[in-house]
Design an enzyme around this catalytic site. Sequence first.
Site, mmCIF file in Angstrom:
data_model
loop_
_atom_site.group_PDB
_atom_site.id
_atom_site.type_symbol
_atom_site.label_atom_id
_atom_site.label_comp_id
_atom_site.label_asym_id
_atom_site.label_seq_id
_atom_site.Cartn_x
_atom_site.Cartn_y
_atom_site.Cartn_z
ATOM 1 N N ASP A 81 0.904 -1.202 -0.134
ATOM 2 C CA ASP A 81 -0.003 -0.516 0.004
ATOM 3 C C ASP A 81 1.030 1.119 0.087
ATOM 4 O O ASP A 81 1.961 1.076 0.219
ATOM 5 C CB ASP A 81 -1.378 -0.178 1.790
ATOM 6 C CG ASP A 81 -0.286 -0.419 2.850
ATOM 7 O OD1 ASP A 81 0.804 0.132 2.453
ATOM 8 O OD2 ASP A 81 -0.866 -0.923 3.259
ATOM 9 N N HIS A 414 0.463 -9.292 -3.922
ATOM 10 C CA HIS A 414 -0.293 -7.870 -3.234
ATOM 11 C C HIS A 414 0.200 -6.807 -2.952
ATOM 12 O O HIS A 414 0.779 -6.200 -2.788
ATOM 13 C CB HIS A 414 -1.560 -8.482 -2.146
ATOM 14 C CG HIS A 414 -1.846 -7.589 -1.313
ATOM 15 N ND1 HIS A 414 -3.332 -7.437 -2.354
ATOM 16 C CD2 HIS A 414 -1.947 -6.422 -0.799
ATOM 17 C CE1 HIS A 414 -3.878 -7.059 -1.051
ATOM 18 N NE2 HIS A 414 -3.738 -6.381 -0.717
ATOM 19 N N ASP A 466 -0.753 -18.421 -4.944
ATOM 20 C CA ASP A 466 -0.543 -17.235 -6.208
ATOM 21 C C ASP A 466 -1.843 -16.713 -6.273
ATOM 22 O O ASP A 466 -1.946 -16.242 -7.714
ATOM 23 C CB ASP A 466 -0.023 -17.886 -6.755
ATOM 24 C CG ASP A 466 0.784 -16.425 -7.767
ATOM 25 O OD1 ASP A 466 0.855 -15.553 -7.125
ATOM 26 O OD2 ASP A 466 2.204 -17.127 -8.738
ATOM 27 N N GLU A 475 0.861 -10.485 0.030
ATOM 28 C CA GLU A 475 2.121 -9.180 0.002
ATOM 29 C C GLU A 475 3.399 -8.486 0.477
ATOM 30 O O GLU A 475 3.656 -9.968 1.589
ATOM 31 C CB GLU A 475 1.055 -8.773 1.328
ATOM 32 C CG GLU A 475 1.708 -7.386 0.977
ATOM 33 C CD GLU A 475 0.038 -5.964 1.906
ATOM 34 O OE1 GLU A 475 0.671 -5.481 2.108
ATOM 35 O OE2 GLU A 475 -0.507 -7.143 2.437
#
Length: 624
Positions: A81, A414, A466, A475
């Site tokens: 993020d 991710h 995956d 992530e």
Amino acid sequence: MKNLNISLCMLLLIAVLGLGGSESSGFNYGDALDKSLMFFEAQRSGKLPVEQRVKWRGDSGLQDGLQQGVDLVGGYYDAGDHVKFGMPMAYSVTMLAWGVIEFCKEITDSNQMGHALWAIKWGTDYFIKAHPQPNVLWGQVGDGASDHYCWERAEDMTTSRQAYKVDEEHPGSDLAGETAAALAAAAIAFRPYNSSYSNLLLAHAKQLFTFADRFRGLYDASISSAQQFYASSGYSDELLWGATWLHLATGDEYYLKYVVDNAVYMGGTGWAVKEFSWDNKYAGVQTLLSKVLLEGKAGPYTATLKQYQAKADYFACACLQKNDGYNVQKTPGGLLYVHEWNNMQYVSSAAFLLAVYSNYLSASKAQLNCPDGQIQPQEVLNFAKAQADYILGKNPADMSYLVGYGQKYPLHVHHRGASIASIFALNYEVGCTQGFEAWYNRPEPNPNVICGGLVGGPNNNDEFSDDRSNYEQTEPTMSGVAPLVGIFAKLQSLYGNTGYYHHNEPSLPQKKTLSTKTGKVVAPKASEGAPVELVHSISSSWTVGDTTYYRHKVIIKNTSSKPISDLKLVVEDLSGSLWGLSPTEEKNTYELPQWDKVLNPGSECIFVYVQGGPQAKVSIKSFH
């Protein structure tokens, strides 16, 4: 001499590709080290330098702190993020610096010291900005809730860039203590290279520790938006951690006396732990203080430091399964398993701590004393290596969990930036929810390789999915990758091969395929007329997702009646890794290994490269 030349080249090949010989040479730890450091470049916030190696990233967060009247441009995004969380960022910088301190020679010998110091400085420059007053520390930029509502590139951010701080009225002893530790450790790392910068870091570290100690409180009570993402379990360990690093950085007895006087009250000699992480520093404190003891520098504090060491032993014994049943859980495949969510970060930190403790024990000719027996330092290091090898692919899934390394690694990571086409390739804004619709939910692999990212990894049964939406497993985080730098440098120095690895990020696998009916390709026209024959063949292939990869073998044969020396080859259109040749300063130009500069008449040498799509173009540039 033909057989001698072939054998030398094949020895290199065996070491690199693990076709035989000792198990220890099965991985290119230098390549893993290089990629780990590249991950930090991919996570940079702010104005990117021209030397940036990760070319799919652009400038971002250029107005961070503007609303609050403070310059908070820079620093790192912690994971997939775009929030700049101060707690894991500071811990990651501490671990990077510790790696540089502990494995300075190894990192230098791998020609990675510049990149390592740069990775540290990108964080410490930001911490200096975030500490504008002695008792003020800006601890977060961005809001996790609004950030997670969107799936967009950092360069397109439309979410809140609200900044949050701790101060006298709103304390954060854990955050300030960890940041003090990061700056103190970085001061040691930079001292041989930039003494003035080192002194500046140390001045900020001292102020932050005093602030953390005098105004006590949990940082996430002051920065409530951090609770959902990086909630703190306490601040006592960070105070001991910060004081320990300041003692090592300054030699000041005040800080050593602090950890001794507070040993019981703050849990330093009371907590026996089986986890070392961004939230729990006790094992790190106990290991560092064991170093002071083992080096004979404990003085009047010897008795207390022996209690610290007993807890360091507990952690190490629990990892090695020698702790009278009170051990860290392991998967059937041998991976340490601490938490369901992003377990690999606990694996990398544990492996680092074991590698460091092995060094301390070895230097003092001591052993690890476990309830189940005495353990030699080499066995401690061997266990750390086993965890690193699992990460790189020695596991039931034959999967590298370090993205971009090896033949098979996660393709649906991710990570917002990696999962959306680069702003340089798709130069229009990808909206907040548009990212979910157009990129997050697409079944294809990420368009960008988040090189060096350590994903969360498999579950307790070594199973891994995956899937981009499977953020617990796919992530990557800074706190997971930071300890790997020191580990890979150490392993490269001990077991590394002489294979060449790329300093640039890998290109994405191509969807084109090759015909393998004959398995052989004629030498390029550029080589015609030269007394050297290049015979290409495909020795193996495998498929990852929609892409087929090929291992290409190239035999270099001297077809003349005279010895050939200083042979240089041009290798173009290479998107994968290459072994068996040494790079030169000239672009795309390679030469034979240093020990095998001469090809006698009729002799052969072999090099290998791996990539998806068409074969590379190999031609003769020059020879004597």
